[in-house]
Design a protein around this motif. Structure first.
Motif, mmCIF file in Angstrom:
data_model
loop_
_atom_site.group_PDB
_atom_site.id
_atom_site.type_symbol
_atom_site.label_atom_id
_atom_site.label_comp_id
_atom_site.label_asym_id
_atom_site.label_seq_id
_atom_site.Cartn_x
_atom_site.Cartn_y
_atom_site.Cartn_z
ATOM 1 N N GLU A 211 0.794 -1.099 0.178
ATOM 2 C CA GLU A 211 0.078 0.171 0.003
ATOM 3 C C GLU A 211 0.842 1.322 -0.065
ATOM 4 O O GLU A 211 0.684 2.282 -0.475
ATOM 5 N N GLU A 212 2.021 1.269 0.596
ATOM 6 C CA GLU A 212 2.675 2.422 0.872
ATOM 7 C C GLU A 212 3.637 2.434 -0.424
ATOM 8 O O GLU A 212 3.746 3.651 -0.988
ATOM 9 N N ILE A 213 4.138 1.530 -0.680
ATOM 10 C CA ILE A 213 4.910 1.584 -2.215
ATOM 11 C C ILE A 213 3.964 2.037 -3.240
ATOM 12 O O ILE A 213 4.147 2.674 -4.106
ATOM 13 N N THR A 214 2.469 1.683 -3.391
ATOM 14 C CA THR A 214 1.483 2.236 -4.581
ATOM 15 C C THR A 214 1.509 3.902 -4.240
ATOM 16 O O THR A 214 1.396 4.425 -5.061
ATOM 17 N N ALA A 215 1.255 4.238 -2.703
ATOM 18 C CA ALA A 215 1.154 5.608 -2.637
ATOM 19 C C ALA A 215 2.505 6.522 -3.299
ATOM 20 O O ALA A 215 2.291 7.449 -3.869
ATOM 21 N N LEU A 216 3.719 5.731 -3.312
ATOM 22 C CA LEU A 216 4.932 6.294 -3.448
ATOM 23 C C LEU A 216 4.861 6.338 -4.933
ATOM 24 O O LEU A 216 5.313 7.638 -5.630
ATOM 25 N N ARG A 217 4.588 5.588 -5.660
ATOM 26 C CA ARG A 217 4.589 5.503 -7.288
ATOM 27 C C ARG A 217 3.321 6.384 -7.790
ATOM 28 O O ARG A 217 3.757 7.056 -8.505
ATOM 29 N N ALA A 218 2.251 6.449 -6.832
ATOM 30 C CA ALA A 218 1.326 7.639 -7.577
ATOM 31 C C ALA A 218 2.134 9.069 -7.157
ATOM 32 O O ALA A 218 1.977 9.937 -8.136
ATOM 33 N N ALA A 219 2.639 9.238 -6.242
ATOM 34 C CA ALA A 219 3.309 10.530 -5.894
ATOM 35 C C ALA A 219 4.378 10.884 -6.785
ATOM 36 O O ALA A 219 4.361 11.913 -7.239
ATOM 37 N N PHE A 220 5.190 9.725 -7.200
ATOM 38 C CA PHE A 220 6.319 9.777 -8.253
ATOM 39 C C PHE A 220 5.660 10.546 -9.494
ATOM 40 O O PHE A 220 5.973 11.354 -10.132
ATOM 41 N N GLN A 221 4.766 9.788 -9.878
ATOM 42 C CA GLN A 221 3.671 10.167 -11.222
ATOM 43 C C GLN A 221 3.250 11.495 -11.247
ATOM 44 O O GLN A 221 3.258 12.185 -12.250
ATOM 45 N N GLN A 222 2.828 11.823 -10.157
ATOM 46 C CA GLN A 222 2.296 13.343 -9.921
ATOM 47 C C GLN A 222 3.486 14.187 -9.973
ATOM 48 O O GLN A 222 3.460 15.445 -10.736
ATOM 49 N N LEU A 223 4.523 13.971 -9.568
ATOM 50 C CA LEU A 223 5.839 14.854 -9.634
ATOM 51 C C LEU A 223 6.130 14.973 -11.123
ATOM 52 O O LEU A 223 6.688 15.953 -11.587
ATOM 53 N N ALA A 224 6.068 13.688 -11.544
ATOM 54 C CA ALA A 224 6.611 13.662 -13.184
ATOM 55 C C ALA A 224 5.484 14.415 -14.198
ATOM 56 O O ALA A 224 5.947 15.235 -15.040
ATOM 57 N N GLN A 225 4.368 14.246 -13.820
ATOM 58 C CA GLN A 225 3.203 14.612 -14.973
ATOM 59 C C GLN A 225 2.404 15.867 -14.523
ATOM 60 O O GLN A 225 1.105 16.206 -15.115
ATOM 61 N N GLY A 226 2.172 16.060 -13.298
ATOM 62 C CA GLY A 226 1.143 16.920 -12.924
ATOM 63 C C GLY A 226 1.214 18.439 -13.081
ATOM 64 O O GLY A 226 2.329 18.737 -13.765
ATOM 65 N N GLU A 227 0.232 19.185 -12.943
ATOM 66 C CA GLU A 227 0.372 20.580 -13.460
ATOM 67 C C GLU A 227 1.327 21.401 -12.776
ATOM 68 O O GLU A 227 1.550 21.176 -11.476
ATOM 69 N N GLY A 228 1.537 22.544 -13.176
ATOM 70 C CA GLY A 228 2.390 23.517 -12.305
ATOM 71 C C GLY A 228 3.783 23.123 -12.271
ATOM 72 O O GLY A 228 4.452 22.205 -13.038
ATOM 73 N N THR A 229 4.655 23.995 -11.789
ATOM 74 C CA THR A 229 6.318 23.941 -11.231
ATOM 75 C C THR A 229 6.220 22.447 -10.539
ATOM 76 O O THR A 229 5.423 21.711 -9.798
ATOM 77 N N PHE A 230 7.515 22.263 -10.463
ATOM 78 C CA PHE A 230 7.965 20.932 -9.465
ATOM 79 C C PHE A 230 7.679 21.300 -8.124
ATOM 80 O O PHE A 230 7.154 20.286 -7.315
ATOM 81 N N MET A 231 7.838 22.358 -7.617
ATOM 82 C CA MET A 231 7.807 22.911 -6.271
ATOM 83 C C MET A 231 6.075 22.721 -6.031
ATOM 84 O O MET A 231 5.485 22.329 -4.953
ATOM 85 N N ASP A 232 5.510 23.216 -7.027
ATOM 86 C CA ASP A 232 3.805 23.241 -6.671
ATOM 87 C C ASP A 232 3.451 21.761 -6.728
ATOM 88 O O ASP A 232 2.685 21.415 -5.866
ATOM 89 N N ARG A 233 3.966 21.007 -7.434
ATOM 90 C CA ARG A 233 3.461 19.528 -7.422
ATOM 91 C C ARG A 233 3.922 19.016 -6.055
ATOM 92 O O ARG A 233 3.205 18.067 -5.441
ATOM 93 N N ALA A 234 5.161 19.356 -5.590
ATOM 94 C CA ALA A 234 5.364 18.802 -4.088
ATOM 95 C C ALA A 234 4.486 19.125 -3.161
ATOM 96 O O ALA A 234 4.191 18.408 -2.177
ATOM 97 N N ARG A 235 4.084 20.570 -3.276
ATOM 98 C CA ARG A 235 3.299 21.108 -2.231
ATOM 99 C C ARG A 235 1.548 20.411 -2.246
ATOM 100 O O ARG A 235 1.185 19.989 -1.175
ATOM 101 N N ARG A 236 1.234 20.034 -3.562
ATOM 102 C CA ARG A 236 0.090 19.251 -3.677
ATOM 103 C C ARG A 236 0.052 17.761 -3.152
ATOM 104 O O ARG A 236 -0.620 17.200 -2.256
ATOM 105 N N LEU A 237 1.433 17.134 -3.221
ATOM 106 C CA LEU A 237 1.537 15.977 -2.565
ATOM 107 C C LEU A 237 1.193 15.798 -1.073
ATOM 108 O O LEU A 237 0.760 15.008 -0.557
ATOM 109 N N ALA A 238 1.726 16.832 -0.238
ATOM 110 C CA ALA A 238 1.799 17.177 0.998
ATOM 111 C C ALA A 238 0.268 17.126 1.483
ATOM 112 O O ALA A 238 -0.287 16.441 2.376
ATOM 113 N N GLN A 239 -0.586 17.673 0.647
ATOM 114 C CA GLN A 239 -2.036 17.933 0.781
ATOM 115 C C GLN A 239 -2.818 16.789 0.669
ATOM 116 O O GLN A 239 -3.542 16.406 1.250
#
Length: 266
Positions: A211-239
């Motif tokens: 389950e935790e690995i799945t969460a990490l993989r989803a987070a990595f995909q968001q960092l790679a392909q999400g909207e906004g800057t890299f820092m914006d994506r990281a802030r959304r990950l926390a939320q």
């Protein structure tokens, strides 16, 4: 000079006045121990090792032949100031490894954690801060002021640029040159290192659940392909991942203080 009565010191070894040799230490033939060195219980110096400078070595660490530990930094700004090298417990420091003391400009201390493996010919430069269970493979070089967190693996013949941070659990493939920070649990490959995924093998070996690995993989995909800057994506990950400690590690690392930019997912 203080040599514990239980220590074994070969007759050809040179122990300079002022050195402290703890209980059950073993000093092999032709080893040299400088006057400001402290060896804790059970440290073993095999033949032809050199330990100098203001160096402290933790319990049961083993140094193999021709390793040179605690020499002055390879930094032209160094002017002989008093700096230190502190090495933790149960490290294995193989043949011809070099580790240097710190510099005044870098905080004055090079620090190595516990249970590390430093394979033949690798180099740890001045002011580096290494965590526990770090592995640095043959002939890799870690430049000054770098931070390697717990469970990092540096592949053979790699180069780590000065001031780079490598987050916990990350792995750097052989022959890579790393010039920017690497997120926790990241996988870096290629001659000019690129962030190419997650260190899934390392996560599984450390017992991280599916389950935790799945969460990490989803987070990595968001960092790679999400909207906004890299820092914006990281802030959304926390939320969006408040309950994942490993995702929080990545976010905290990205938000932390650094002198470099980041290797970002392609």
């Amino acid at each position: 000079m203080a040599i514990d009565p239980s220590a074994e010191v070969h007759g050809s070894a040179v122990i300079e006045p002022g050195a402290v040799i703890g209980p059950a230490c073993r000093i092999g033939p032709f080893a040299v121990v400088g006057p400001e060195v402290v060896l804790h219980r059970g440290v073993e110096l095999k033949s032809h090792t050199v330990v100098t400078g203001r160096t402290e070595i933790g319990e049961e660490t083993v140094l193999f032949p021709f390793s040179v530990i605690g020499e002055i930094p390879q930094d032209l700004k160094f002017r002989g100031e008093e700096t230190r090298l502190i090495i933790g417990k149960r490290n294995r420091i193989r043949e011809s490894v070099t580790m240097n003391c710190g510099t005044e400009g870098g905080g004055g201390v090079t620090r190595i954690g516990d249970d590390g493996l430093f394979m033949a010919g690798c180099h740890i430069a001045h002011d580096c801060q290494l965590g526990d269970r770090v592995i640095v493979v043959n002939s890799a070089a870690v430049a000054g002021h770098c931070i390697l967190e717990d469970d990092v693996i540096i592949g053979g013949l790699c180069g780590i640029h000065q001031f780079v941070r490598i987050g916990k659990g990350a792995i750097i493939g052989a022959l890579s040159m790393v010039t920017n920070d690497v997120i926790p649990h990241g996988l870096v490959q290629g001659p000019r290192g690129q962030l190419d995924g997650l260190n899934l093998v390392g996560l599984k070996r450390r017992g991280i659940g599916r389950e935790e690995i799945t969460a990490l993989r989803a987070a990595f995909q968001q960092l790679a392909q999400g909207e906004g800057t890299f820092m914006d994506r990281a802030r959304r990950l926390a939320q969006e991942n408040p309950d994942s400690a490993n995702v929080r590690d990545i976010v905290d690392f990205i938000m932390g203080e650094t002198d470099r930019s980041f290797l970002t997912p392609g």
